[in-house]
Design a protein around this motif. Sequence first.
Motif, mmCIF file in Angstrom:
data_model
loop_
_atom_site.group_PDB
_atom_site.id
_atom_site.type_symbol
_atom_site.label_atom_id
_atom_site.label_comp_id
_atom_site.label_asym_id
_atom_site.label_seq_id
_atom_site.Cartn_x
_atom_site.Cartn_y
_atom_site.Cartn_z
ATOM 1 N N ARG A 132 -1.919 5.649 3.666
ATOM 2 C CA ARG A 132 -0.777 5.121 2.928
ATOM 3 C C ARG A 132 -1.331 4.369 1.735
ATOM 4 N NH1 ARG A 132 3.543 3.349 6.242
ATOM 5 N NH2 ARG A 132 4.283 2.374 4.343
ATOM 6 N N SER A 133 -0.615 4.447 0.629
ATOM 7 C CA SER A 133 -1.065 3.734 -0.564
ATOM 8 C C SER A 133 0.149 3.348 -1.401
ATOM 9 C CB SER A 133 -2.038 4.601 -1.369
ATOM 10 O OG SER A 133 -1.425 5.816 -1.729
ATOM 11 N N VAL A 134 -0.127 2.698 -2.518
ATOM 12 C CA VAL A 134 0.925 2.261 -3.430
ATOM 13 C C VAL A 134 0.585 2.772 -4.822
ATOM 14 C CG1 VAL A 134 2.054 0.254 -4.471
ATOM 15 C CG2 VAL A 134 1.366 0.192 -2.064
ATOM 16 N N LYS A 135 1.554 3.403 -5.478
ATOM 17 C CA LYS A 135 1.363 3.878 -6.846
ATOM 18 C C LYS A 135 1.312 2.666 -7.761
ATOM 19 C CE LYS A 135 2.947 7.567 -9.856
ATOM 20 N NZ LYS A 135 3.160 6.935 -11.142
ATOM 21 N N GLU A 136 0.246 2.554 -8.509
ATOM 22 C CA GLU A 136 -0.059 1.346 -9.285
ATOM 23 C C GLU A 136 1.030 0.983 -10.297
ATOM 24 O OE1 GLU A 136 -1.135 -0.193 -13.086
ATOM 25 O OE2 GLU A 136 -1.280 1.939 -12.716
ATOM 26 N N ASP A 137 1.551 1.943 -11.029
ATOM 27 C CA ASP A 137 2.467 1.592 -12.114
ATOM 28 C C ASP A 137 3.908 1.368 -11.664
ATOM 29 O OD1 ASP A 137 2.683 4.320 -11.574
ATOM 30 O OD2 ASP A 137 3.126 4.850 -13.651
ATOM 31 N N THR A 138 4.318 1.985 -10.536
ATOM 32 C CA THR A 138 5.703 1.843 -10.081
ATOM 33 C C THR A 138 5.827 1.068 -8.770
ATOM 34 O OG1 THR A 138 5.660 3.898 -8.802
ATOM 35 C CG2 THR A 138 6.318 4.051 -11.133
ATOM 36 N N LEU A 139 4.695 0.846 -8.100
ATOM 37 C CA LEU A 139 4.632 0.182 -6.801
ATOM 38 C C LEU A 139 5.358 0.973 -5.700
ATOM 39 C CD1 LEU A 139 5.029 -3.550 -7.847
ATOM 40 C CD2 LEU A 139 2.934 -2.208 -7.558
ATOM 41 N N GLU A 140 5.543 2.280 -5.923
ATOM 42 C CA GLU A 140 6.141 3.135 -4.892
ATOM 43 C C GLU A 140 5.158 3.323 -3.743
ATOM 44 O OE1 GLU A 140 8.673 6.688 -6.458
ATOM 45 O OE2 GLU A 140 6.999 6.363 -7.838
ATOM 46 N N GLN A 141 5.681 3.328 -2.521
ATOM 47 C CA GLN A 141 4.874 3.631 -1.352
ATOM 48 C C GLN A 141 4.563 5.127 -1.344
ATOM 49 O OE1 GLN A 141 3.916 1.521 1.378
ATOM 50 N NE2 GLN A 141 4.506 -0.149 0.035
#
Length: 85
Positions: free
Chosen positions: A41-50
């Motif tokens: 699991r990670s977080v998209k840096e620019d949108t903070l989407e999971q």
Amino acid sequence: KVENLQKQLDETVAQIEVNKGPQPGERYRHFKGGEYKVVLRSVKEDTLEQLVSYESIEKGGCWTRTMDNFTELVNGNPRFQLIGK
């Protein structure tokens, strides 16, 4: 003090979000039939989407989807159905 409490609250909420939904090591069946294992699991840096990264058990390829896309319904059925841990 209020700033510290807000920071603690934000960290707690973030941890709860990480613990919800697909987890690394869990196995899922795609609505079209393939079996997949969640890798991370990670977080998209620019949108903070999971994000959910997963690999095909049969073919070995890896993909990444947003959490919303991974957990959404397709024609009333889950896109991915949990089948094992």
